[in-house]
Design a protein around this motif. Structure first.
Motif, PDB file in Angstrom:
ATOM      1  N   TRP A 170       0.846  -1.194   0.000  1.00  0.00           N
ATOM      2  CA  TRP A 170       0.000   0.000   0.000  1.00  0.00           C
ATOM      3  C   TRP A 170       0.883   1.246   0.000  1.00  0.00           C
ATOM      4  CZ3 TRP A 170      -2.906  -2.348   4.716  1.00  0.00           C
ATOM      5  CH2 TRP A 170      -3.938  -3.181   4.279  1.00  0.00           C
ATOM      6  N   GLU A 173      -1.009   6.868   1.227  1.00  0.00           N
ATOM      7  CA  GLU A 173      -2.355   7.395   0.974  1.00  0.00           C
ATOM      8  C   GLU A 173      -3.379   6.260   0.944  1.00  0.00           C
ATOM      9  OE1 GLU A 173       0.304   7.965  -0.870  1.00  0.00           O
ATOM     10  OE2 GLU A 173       0.732  10.088  -0.573  1.00  0.00           O
ATOM     11  N   GLU A 174      -3.026   5.160   0.259  1.00  0.00           N
ATOM     12  CA  GLU A 174      -3.938   4.012   0.182  1.00  0.00           C
ATOM     13  C   GLU A 174      -4.138   3.390   1.554  1.00  0.00           C
ATOM     14  OE1 GLU A 174      -2.560   0.940  -2.430  1.00  0.00           O
ATOM     15  OE2 GLU A 174      -4.507  -0.075  -2.497  1.00  0.00           O
ATOM     16  N   GLU A 177      -6.665   5.312   3.436  1.00  0.00           N
ATOM     17  CA  GLU A 177      -8.008   5.038   2.939  1.00  0.00           C
ATOM     18  C   GLU A 177      -8.495   3.661   3.404  1.00  0.00           C
ATOM     19  OE1 GLU A 177     -10.062   7.057   1.449  1.00  0.00           O
ATOM     20  OE2 GLU A 177     -11.605   5.485   1.433  1.00  0.00           O
TER      21      GLU A 177
END
Length: 431
Positions: A170, A173-174, A177
């Motif tokens: 990841w 940012e991912e 989220e």
């Protein structure tokens, strides 16, 4: 240096008066006895260390090793006292981020000419960089661990989020989220992530390497200063947002150690916990029957999945009269087959390439394969060779990061404290 010389004189007098009580001892029959202070604490690790000492003693009647139990909790102060008192053990187990002040202070022997080529060539240069200060090598880095995400497998499988791999982790940012998604799906009172940040500095700095964080910068004159760049802000900014904005990270675990978060993790309160690789042993021992968990790589930034690490090390005291014999024992301890035994005992990864290639460290069971794949991206921790780092960490960075993560101060205040107050501390060590 003056202090060092006075200390050496005092130590010499102490040795004369006490009959050579510090460091290795000789005898009229020519037998040498070395003291090896180990910090192993998990039963499997203690057993492995003691077994290797026993095997060495059986095959080297002229050089006997005495096992001495030390503690990670007090090793820095204990070593400093023993160095000053001329009572240091001959062979010293420690971590590379604790060596800089001892190496520059003249307490550790330069191993450059003492170690065999077999050992020198088997350990990658990036690992040797963790124990190289100036032109000398002051410890052998032999075990290391990446920080990974220990995850509740059922919760992640049911969420529909993409599972990261070592080749496709990841992004930060991912990751943010994903923790928002998990928190929403898990329901009230549950969180996608729990950050155990009782000791926040090393986790923040080492994970920050993936985002280009470095924090410590060495000038052409060799002096180190603290700078806080955009890369340095990524990891603390993500954690701060998860706790204070997204509410996807538990606030109550910020002051906890890694072990403290495990009951909540087993109880389904947190989907993931970032922990050192060696925590897997506690999970195997403590997880309730039927609990399914998996090991995922930590998030990565523009620098890829790189992480800073501070390997465990073996050093030789400068005051030891038997440096050559001590180096021979270290070479024995760190033969590939022996390093695998130590790695399995500590649930960590070897730095040596031959030991790391052992199939026993690449099984899918208990996440060994995931960790072994991350070994290629481990780098020297940013603070590795910085004099004054322990004081900067304890007096400046730890309280500043704890207040930032709790929401008590903002990014500007965090930056000001790390840089302004931090540089004042480092300057005192670089006069």
């Amino acid at each position: 240096m003056r202090v060092r010389m006075l200390t050496a004189v005092a130590s010499a007098l102490t040795l004369v008066l006490s009959g050579c009580s510090g460091g290795g001892t000789g005898s009229t029959d020519g037998k040498v006895t070395l003291r090896f202070q180990s910090l192993a604490w998990q039963k499997e690790s203690v057993d492995a260390n003691k077994e290797l000492v026993k095997e060495w003693n059986a095959s080297h009647p002229g050089i006997q090793v005495q096992y001495v139990q030390g503690s990670w909790d007090s090793v820095h102060d204990q070593l400093l006292t023993s160095f000053e008192g001329g009572e240091a053990p001959d062979i010293i187990h420690d971590a590379s981020d604790d060596l800089a002040d001892f190496a520059y202070g003249g307490y550790l022997a330069d191993l450059s000419e003492l170690l065999p080529q077999r050992l020198m060539s088997d350990i990658p240069q990036r690992s040797w960089e963790t124990t190289t200060f100036g032109k000398g090598i002051y410890g052998v880095p032999f075990l290391q661990e990446p920080r990974v995400l220990i995850a509740n497998k059922k919760v992640l499988d049911a969420s529909g989020v993409r599972l990261p791999t070592d080749r496709r982790p990841w992004s930060w940012e991912e990751f943010r989220e994903v923790t928002r998604t998990l928190t929403a799906r898990m329901g009230k009172g549950k969180y996608g992530i729990a950050w155990p940040l009782k000791e926040p500095v090393s986790a923040t700095l080492n994970l920050g390497v993936s985002a280009g964080g470095q924090l410590f910068h060495r000038g052409d004159d060799g002096r180190v200063t603290v700078e806080f760049t955009d890369g340095d802000a990524v990891v603390p900014g993500t954690i701060h947002a998860q706790v204070n904005t997204d509410k996807s990270a538990s606030r109550t675990t910020l002051g906890s150690g890694g072990s403290d978060t495990l009951p909540g993790f087993f109880g389904g309160k947190y989907a993931m916990v970032p922990l050192g690789f060696s925590y897997r042993q506690q999970i195997v021992q403590q997880a309730p029957e039927g609990f399914e968990w998996t090991v995922l790589p930590a998030p990565a930034g523009p620098e890829g999945p790189a992480q800073g690490v501070s390997p465990q090390t073996l050093s030789v005291a400068e005051d030891s009269p038997y440096k050559k014999e001590a180096a021979q024992f270290i070479d024995f301890m760190l033969r590939p087959e022996n390093t695998v035994r130590l790695a399995k005992g500590d649930w960590m990864l070897p730095t040596g390439t031959r030991a790391l290639a052992d199939p026993a460290l690449h099984t899918e069971k208990d996440g060994w394969a995931t960790g072994a794949a991350l070994a290629r991206d481990l780098r020297s921790a940013p603070a590795q060779s910085v004099r004054g780092y322990p004081e900067w960490k304890d007096k400046v960075a730890t309280p500043a990061l704890q207040e930032y993560y709790s929401g008590a101060i903002d990014t500007g205040e965090l930056k000001k404290r790390l840089v302004r107050d931090g540089n004042l501390v480092l300057a005192r060590y670089q006069r």
